[in-house]
Design a protein around this motif. Structure first.
Motif, short mmCIF file in Angstrom:
data_model
loop_
_atom_site.label_atom_id
_atom_site.label_comp_id
_atom_site.label_asym_id
_atom_site.label_seq_id
_atom_site.Cartn_x
_atom_site.Cartn_y
_atom_site.Cartn_z
N ILE A 95 15.67 2.39 48.43
CA ILE A 95 16.35 0.92 48.86
C ILE A 95 15.63 0.11 49.66
CG2 ILE A 95 18.71 2.05 48.74
CD1 ILE A 95 18.60 2.32 51.74
N ASP A 96 14.31 0.67 49.80
CA ASP A 96 13.13 0.14 50.44
C ASP A 96 12.03 -0.38 49.22
OD1 ASP A 96 10.52 -0.70 51.47
OD2 ASP A 96 11.06 0.53 53.33
N ARG A 97 12.54 -1.89 48.78
CA ARG A 97 11.51 -2.06 47.48
C ARG A 97 10.05 -1.83 47.64
NH1 ARG A 97 12.38 -6.34 43.38
NH2 ARG A 97 14.55 -6.21 43.29
N GLU A 98 9.39 -2.27 48.70
CA GLU A 98 7.94 -1.96 48.97
C GLU A 98 7.38 -0.45 48.76
OE1 GLU A 98 5.55 -4.11 51.93
OE2 GLU A 98 6.81 -5.88 51.37
N GLU A 99 8.35 0.49 49.75
CA GLU A 99 8.01 1.79 49.70
C GLU A 99 8.20 2.43 48.61
OE1 GLU A 99 6.52 2.94 52.41
OE2 GLU A 99 6.80 5.13 51.94
N PHE A 100 9.30 2.05 47.82
CA PHE A 100 9.62 2.60 46.58
C PHE A 100 8.43 2.39 45.60
CE2 PHE A 100 12.10 3.03 42.45
CZ PHE A 100 12.29 4.09 42.44
N ALA A 101 8.00 0.94 45.32
CA ALA A 101 7.02 0.71 44.43
C ALA A 101 5.79 1.57 44.75
CB ALA A 101 6.68 -0.59 44.46
N LYS A 102 5.40 1.60 46.02
CA LYS A 102 4.18 2.46 46.44
C LYS A 102 4.52 3.86 45.92
CE LYS A 102 1.59 3.59 50.71
NZ LYS A 102 1.92 4.92 50.56
N LYS A 103 5.51 4.63 46.44
CA LYS A 103 5.71 5.74 46.14
C LYS A 103 5.68 6.38 44.66
CE LYS A 103 7.15 8.16 50.25
NZ LYS A 103 7.80 7.93 51.32
N VAL A 104 6.41 5.37 44.13
CA VAL A 104 6.46 5.76 42.39
C VAL A 104 5.11 5.46 41.84
CG1 VAL A 104 7.32 4.64 40.20
CG2 VAL A 104 8.84 4.92 42.28
N ARG A 105 4.55 4.60 42.28
CA ARG A 105 2.92 4.43 41.47
C ARG A 105 2.07 5.72 41.99
NH1 ARG A 105 3.34 -1.69 43.41
NH2 ARG A 105 4.32 -2.54 41.65
N ASP A 106 2.44 6.19 43.25
CA ASP A 106 1.52 7.19 43.44
C ASP A 106 1.84 8.44 42.74
OD1 ASP A 106 0.14 6.13 45.40
OD2 ASP A 106 0.75 6.91 47.24
N VAL A 107 3.14 8.82 42.75
CA VAL A 107 3.76 10.03 42.01
C VAL A 107 3.34 9.97 40.53
CG1 VAL A 107 5.70 11.44 41.58
CG2 VAL A 107 5.44 10.35 43.97
#
Ligand code: GDP
Ligand code: IMO
Ligand code: MG
Length: 430
Positions: free
Chosen positions: A151-163
């Motif tokens: 639910i945290d747009r920025e954090e989610f995008a960062k995590k998804v790209r990394d993983v």
């Protein structure tokens, strides 16, 4: 006395959903604390059937809080589909609360579940392919994505790209599989996040405040004791802790705050997926149990393996979960049997065993010791008082209670909410 855990005693599909729905009449809150959409809990009310995977089986009562706690792995697509299906049937879903600490099932989890099973070949587990194992693996590997990230747009995008970068290495180099597109996943999951955000909260404080206020809380186990990752027939198990102890870690409600434990026991035994099943009947009895009981998986539609009740397994479940009462379900499925068997002990090399063997090779060699009971050959689906059950049915139940050392609390004689015989009137301790 206001917190009650409902846990499956066998290999799942015991009828936990039915028992939770029945007891939820009195509950303020129903909580899922482990597993994910691998669960398929069917609830039948007034001839209407509801198949629940992630939603707690208290959802049919307006005003009951339904909590998906931190120990659950949440597939947002599946959850939203369930919510939409409920809404389209006029069921209110505004009381759902999702833990900000729960882990999110991502597309790669489902993909790796599928690929992992393919790679295992003949040793496959027979998973539900819902991404459950891989999601818990990532949780333990500390690369999981939690609801608070979703639910945290920025954090989610960062995590998804990394993983996705890491997962793509494995996909391409180990499985020779096309890579995943992080941006596509982000677009899909952002729409889920927008809908899920209003339901997210800290369920630890929510639940502990409710416990302190003396609210009645039901903890709904999914899967079952013999599928528990520590206590089941490892490796043919799920990736979580369905026993009552799972509540402590899966919901953040301490063990000393649990008042009562109910183990749900199907009157015979079934299993879906691979792995040992000592009382399995690979014969016409097994076929009859499957046909009479319509034993096909709720989630996958697979035919369930069937066999006689294994009281050793139920006793073990009682030990592990500290069970106060048994809720015996599907007794009516045995209505037409001339005789019914119950395994009351395991024998190995002529000796009675005191324990459930850890080694699957040893377990494969145990010989179930059966007691035979005369059937009752009567339709019991309309019975509502214990004393009105046929004597032979009572004998069967009482022996089950004797062998396992667990009191009979509920007997279910049909899928519908009202097809329930209650022996322990005060499960919530009033
Ligand atoms: P769960 O996963 O433990 O909740 O169990 P499932 O819902 O997967 O499977 C149990 C099935 O039995 C469901 O279709 C229930 O509606 C049904 N059921 C539950 N209790 C009874 C019962 O006492 N008699 C009959 N005939 N069906 C029951
Ligand atoms: P409910 O809550 C029966 C089984 C699968 C497989 C093993 C691992 O409806 O009782 P998983 O997908 O969890 O990694 O699969 O566990 N299994 C179940 N069997 N009922 C269930 O849930 C199950 N959930 C998982 O068939 O053998
Ligand atoms: Mg089920």
């Amino acid at each position: 006395m206001s917190t009650v855990v409902i846990s499956g005693a066998q290999w799942g599909d015991e009828g936990k959903g039915k028992i939770v729905d029945y007891l939820a009449q009195q509950a303020d809150t129903v909580v899922r604390f482990q597993g994910g959409s691998n669960a398929g809990h069917t609830v039948a009310v007034n001839g209407e059937e509801y198949k629940l995977r992630l939603l707690p089986s208290g959802i049919l009562y307006k005003g009951t809080t339904c909590v998906i706690a931190n120990g659950v792995v949440v597939d947002p697509q599946c959850l939203l589909e369930e919510i939409d299906a409920m809404n389209s049937r006029g069921i209110d879903t505004s009381n759902i609360r999702i833990s900000n600490r729960a882990h999110v099932v991502m597309p790669w989890h489902k993909l790796f579940d599928e690929l992992g099973e393919q790679m295992r070949g003949d040793n496959k587990i027979g998973t539900t392919k819902r991404g459950i194992g891989p999601c818990y693996i990532d949780k333990a590997d500390r690369i999981g994505i939690r609801v608070c990230d979703l639910i945290d747009r920025e954090e989610f995008a960062k995590k998804v790209r990394d993983v996705v970068r890491v997962k793509n290495l494995t996909l391409e180099k180990v499985y020779n599989h096309a890579p995943l597109d992080a941006e596509e996943i982000l677009r899909e999951y952002e729409t889920y996040a927008d809908r899920i955000r209003p339901l997210v909260c800290d369920t630890i404080s929510l639940l502990n405040n409710q416990v302190d206020a003396g609210k009645k809380i039901l903890f709904e186990g999914a899967q079952a004791t013999m599928l528990d990752i520590d206590y089941g027939t490892y490796p043919y198990v799920t990736a979580s802790h369905p026993i009552s102890g799972g509540v402590g870690v899966g919901a953040g409600v301490a063990p000393k705050k649990i008042d009562t434990v109910v183990s749900v026991v199907k009157a015979y035994c079934t299993r879906v997926g691979e792995g040992p099943f000592p009382t399995e009947q690979l014969n016409e009895i097994g076929e009859k149990l499957r046909t009479a009981g319509h034993e096909f998986g709720t989630v996958t539609g697979r035919p369930r393996r069937t066999g006689w009740l294994d009281a050793c397994v139920v006793k073990y479940a009682g030990q592990l979960s500290g069970t106060d009462y048994m809720a015996v379900t599907r007794l009516d499925i045995l209505d037409s049997f001339d005789e019914i068997k119950m395994c009351t002990a395991y024998k190995l090399d002529g000796k009675i065993l005191d324990e459930i063997p850890a080694s699957l090779n040893v377990l494969a060699k145990v010989e179930p010791v059966y007691e035979t009971f005369a059937g009752w050959k009567t339709d019991i689906s309309n019975v509502r008082r214990y004393e009105d059950l046929p004597e032979n049915a009572r004998k069967y139940l009482e022996r089950m209670s004797e062998v396992t050392g667990i009191k009979l609390g509920i007997v279910s004689v049909g899928a519908n909410r009202d097809q329930t015989i209650v022996l322990a009137e005060n499960i919530f301790g009033e």
